[in-house]
Motif scaffolding. Structure first.
Motif, PDB file in Angstrom:
ATOM      1  N   GLU A 194      26.458 125.447  -8.256  1.00  0.00           N
ATOM      2  CA  GLU A 194      27.691 124.367  -8.803  1.00  0.00           C
ATOM      3  C   GLU A 194      26.816 124.176 -10.098  1.00  0.00           C
ATOM      4  O   GLU A 194      25.612 124.699 -10.255  1.00  0.00           O
ATOM      5  CB  GLU A 194      27.465 123.017  -8.146  1.00  0.00           C
ATOM      6  N   SER A 197      26.577 121.154 -11.302  1.00  0.00           N
ATOM      7  CA  SER A 197      25.902 120.176 -10.868  1.00  0.00           C
ATOM      8  C   SER A 197      24.734 120.573 -10.430  1.00  0.00           C
ATOM      9  O   SER A 197      23.299 119.625  -9.828  1.00  0.00           O
ATOM     10  CB  SER A 197      26.643 118.760 -10.088  1.00  0.00           C
ATOM     11  N   TYR A 203      20.820 120.050 -12.663  1.00  0.00           N
ATOM     12  CA  TYR A 203      20.067 118.297 -13.330  1.00  0.00           C
ATOM     13  C   TYR A 203      20.074 117.215 -12.424  1.00  0.00           C
ATOM     14  O   TYR A 203      20.294 116.334 -12.576  1.00  0.00           O
ATOM     15  CB  TYR A 203      21.227 117.305 -14.044  1.00  0.00           C
ATOM     16  N   VAL A 204      21.269 117.515 -11.385  1.00  0.00           N
ATOM     17  CA  VAL A 204      20.784 116.582  -9.504  1.00  0.00           C
ATOM     18  C   VAL A 204      19.104 116.394  -9.373  1.00  0.00           C
ATOM     19  O   VAL A 204      19.111 115.876  -8.752  1.00  0.00           O
ATOM     20  CB  VAL A 204      21.649 117.566  -8.791  1.00  0.00           C
ATOM     21  N   LEU A 238      26.049 111.249  -8.375  1.00  0.00           N
ATOM     22  CA  LEU A 238      26.695 112.644  -9.443  1.00  0.00           C
ATOM     23  C   LEU A 238      26.676 111.593 -10.323  1.00  0.00           C
ATOM     24  O   LEU A 238      26.822 112.688 -11.256  1.00  0.00           O
ATOM     25  CB  LEU A 238      27.744 112.983  -8.593  1.00  0.00           C
ATOM     26  N   ARG A 239      27.563 110.874 -10.918  1.00  0.00           N
ATOM     27  CA  ARG A 239      27.766 110.017 -11.754  1.00  0.00           C
ATOM     28  C   ARG A 239      26.429 109.869 -12.731  1.00  0.00           C
ATOM     29  O   ARG A 239      26.405 110.470 -13.967  1.00  0.00           O
ATOM     30  CB  ARG A 239      29.015 109.034 -11.606  1.00  0.00           C
ATOM     31  N   ALA A 255      23.460 111.022 -12.471  1.00  0.00           N
ATOM     32  CA  ALA A 255      22.629 112.322 -12.883  1.00  0.00           C
ATOM     33  C   ALA A 255      23.506 113.235 -13.796  1.00  0.00           C
ATOM     34  O   ALA A 255      23.427 113.702 -14.803  1.00  0.00           O
ATOM     35  CB  ALA A 255      22.993 112.885 -11.153  1.00  0.00           C
ATOM     36  N   THR A 256      25.104 113.162 -14.001  1.00  0.00           N
ATOM     37  CA  THR A 256      25.659 114.088 -15.374  1.00  0.00           C
ATOM     38  C   THR A 256      25.286 113.284 -16.204  1.00  0.00           C
ATOM     39  O   THR A 256      24.821 113.950 -17.487  1.00  0.00           O
ATOM     40  CB  THR A 256      26.951 113.781 -14.780  1.00  0.00           C
ATOM     41  N   GLU A 257      25.239 112.010 -16.333  1.00  0.00           N
ATOM     42  CA  GLU A 257      25.167 111.142 -17.709  1.00  0.00           C
ATOM     43  C   GLU A 257      23.578 111.570 -17.774  1.00  0.00           C
ATOM     44  O   GLU A 257      23.441 111.054 -19.789  1.00  0.00           O
ATOM     45  CB  GLU A 257      25.522 109.710 -17.301  1.00  0.00           C
ATOM     46  N   ALA A 283      21.925 113.639 -17.793  1.00  0.00           N
ATOM     47  CA  ALA A 283      21.872 115.005 -17.669  1.00  0.00           C
ATOM     48  C   ALA A 283      22.240 114.820 -19.290  1.00  0.00           C
ATOM     49  O   ALA A 283      21.858 116.602 -20.714  1.00  0.00           O
ATOM     50  CB  ALA A 283      21.827 116.426 -16.875  1.00  0.00           C
ATOM     51  N   LEU A 284      23.284 114.480 -19.046  1.00  0.00           N
ATOM     52  CA  LEU A 284      24.313 114.703 -21.213  1.00  0.00           C
ATOM     53  C   LEU A 284      23.265 114.612 -21.788  1.00  0.00           C
ATOM     54  O   LEU A 284      23.815 114.714 -23.104  1.00  0.00           O
ATOM     55  CB  LEU A 284      25.282 114.441 -20.780  1.00  0.00           C
TER      56      LEU A 284
END
Length: 448
Positions: free
Chosen positions: A82, A84, A87-88, A178-179, A181-183, A185-186
């Motif tokens: 995955e 994700s 960055y998770v 997940l949101r 963690a994604t934000e 990382a970005l």
């Protein structure tokens, strides 16, 4: 007669049991009494009873545990297949590093064309079980490495699985996790502004990714930046409103004013702020004609601003100049005004387009080009006001005193000519370490 009946009834009531049945009852009774008094039998029966109870208890615990897991525990499983996954793990490590002494490292080397090499290292939770908290809940992390391998980015590597377990079965919790963690990382990724230019019949990236410029770094007159952003926010959130009323979902902006007032700079800052790219079209390009202009205006990549700079220069009238027969004015452009107008809002025009045009001379533009529907908002970018002078000075010198800011503002106001933000910025760059010298030398070392 009565006597006989009584005798018969008495015989029926007092009829003895068959000898065989009486013998069986006695046998079972004697056997039970014999076994019950046997200590070995009593111990075995007790052990058997305990075993039966334990078996039922174990079974009940298994069923209860399964029910509890279904009702009160949820899991999220992520593999290294995955996007994700990386960055998770990094998100988890940022919140559990003080509880997780078992770490692994991911290293990367980046070599630039000039030969410079930059190494980066990311610490991640190691294989095993870890714990961390997110949004006031404890989460158990199990990172396992499987036996078989996968191929990713041209490299074969073992399959890894991370299983997150928590109390509660609300799936929105994992979506929020997940949101976040994604934000995170970005926000750490190196992103920037992409510039596109037409090559052949397609848009191509021009040069590398440019650093993002903050909106506040472009100093404009008071309220101008906020007003443009509010208008653009309203447009981006009004697609349904346009569709319901049959209005083409397009927006056109015209920025006009003297040179060096930040027109193009603000457009690039806007693009970076909204995560858009910029597609630049030069109307003076000798290879650009009406057909190619229409093609490029309607095939721009998604989430991009189309920029037409200095549109007044593309349709110069020769009678505005003394030397009207100068060769520089011959064949200035193959694009006609009619072709430009059709490319903006003709039959073949696409929707969901944001167009920016800039000019130093709005009075040189044809009224048909800047009418509503083609240009929906006009904004004047002027030379420096006292407010802009103060803002520019504060941006160059951190924690500068109000007295120095006022002194520089007064010095600029005494200058005989109006000055542009570009002029002020160029002057301050000469004295970027000394605000006092910038004040003392203003107007002495500069030429407009």
């Amino acid at each position: 007669m009565n006597t006989g009946d009584t005798v018969i009834d008495s015989l029926v009531v007092q009829q003895p049991q068959p000898p065989q049945q009486a013998g069986n009852v006695g046998f079972f009774e004697r056997s039970f009494n014999s076994l019950s008094t046997n200590p070995l039998f009593s111990a075995g029966a007790g052990l058997a009873g305990l075993g039966l109870v334990a078996s039922f208890g174990k079974r009940a615990l298994i069923i209860g545990n399964a029910i509890a897991r279904r009702k009160f525990i949820s899991k999220l499983q992520i593999t290294n297949e995955e996007p994700s996954y990386q960055y998770v793990l990094d998100f988890i490590n940022q919140r559990s590093s003080h509880k997780t002494p078992n770490l692994t490292v991911n290293s990367a080397l980046r070599q630039y064309e000039g030969g410079r090499i930059v190494a980066s290292h990311v610490l991640l939770p190691g294989h095993g079980t870890h714990y961390f908290t997110y949004n006031y809940r404890w989460i158990q992390v199990e990172r396992q490495r499987e036996e078989h391998q996968i191929q990713k980015d041209g490299v074969r590597r073992p399959l890894e699985t991370v299983t997150l377990t928590k109390l509660g079965v609300d799936p929105k919790y994992w979506v929020d996790f997940l949101r976040a963690a994604t934000e995170e990382a970005l926000s750490k990724m190196e992103t920037g502004l992409v510039i596109n230019k037409p090559v052949g019949i397609e848009w191509r990236r021009f040069g590398g990714v440019q650093p993002k410029r903050p909106l506040e770094s472009v100093v404009l007159s008071e309220g101008l930046s906020k007003g443009i952003c509010a208008d653009l926010d309203d447009f981006l959130g009004s697609r349904k409103w346009y569709t319901d009323r049959g209005i083409p979902y397009r927006r056109g902006y015209l920025f006009y004013g003297p040179p060096g007032t930040g027109k193009t700079s603000f457009i690039t800052a806007l693009a970076a702020h909204y995560g858009y790219s910029i597609c630049i079209l030069s109307l003076s390009d000798r290879l650009l004609d009406d057909d190619r202009l229409c093609h490029f205006m309607n095939t721009a990549p998604p989430n991009s601003f189309i920029l037409l700079e200095d549109v007044d220069a593309a349709f110069i009238s020769k009678d505005r100049f003394e030397n009207a027969n100068h060769p520089a004015y011959d064949g200035l452009t193959r694009v006609t005004l009619s072709g430009l107008l059709n490319s903006i809002d003709g039959v073949a025009s696409t929707e969901e387009r944001i167009l920016f045009m800039t000019t130093n001379h709005i009075d040189h533009l044809d009224a048909a080009l800047i009418r509503p529907g083609r240009v929906d908002a006009k904004h004047y970018f002027g030379n420096c006001t006292p407010f802009m002078v103060e803002a520019l000075f504060r941006r160059f010198y951190e924690n500068v005193s109000d007295e120095l800011v006022a002194a520089f503002r007064d010095k600029v106001s005494e200058y005989p000519n109006e000055v542009s933000p570009a002029f002020i910025q160029g002057h301050l760059q000469l004295f970027k370490k000394s605000p006092e010298e910038a004040i003392a030398n203003f107007g002495i070392t500069d030429e407009i």
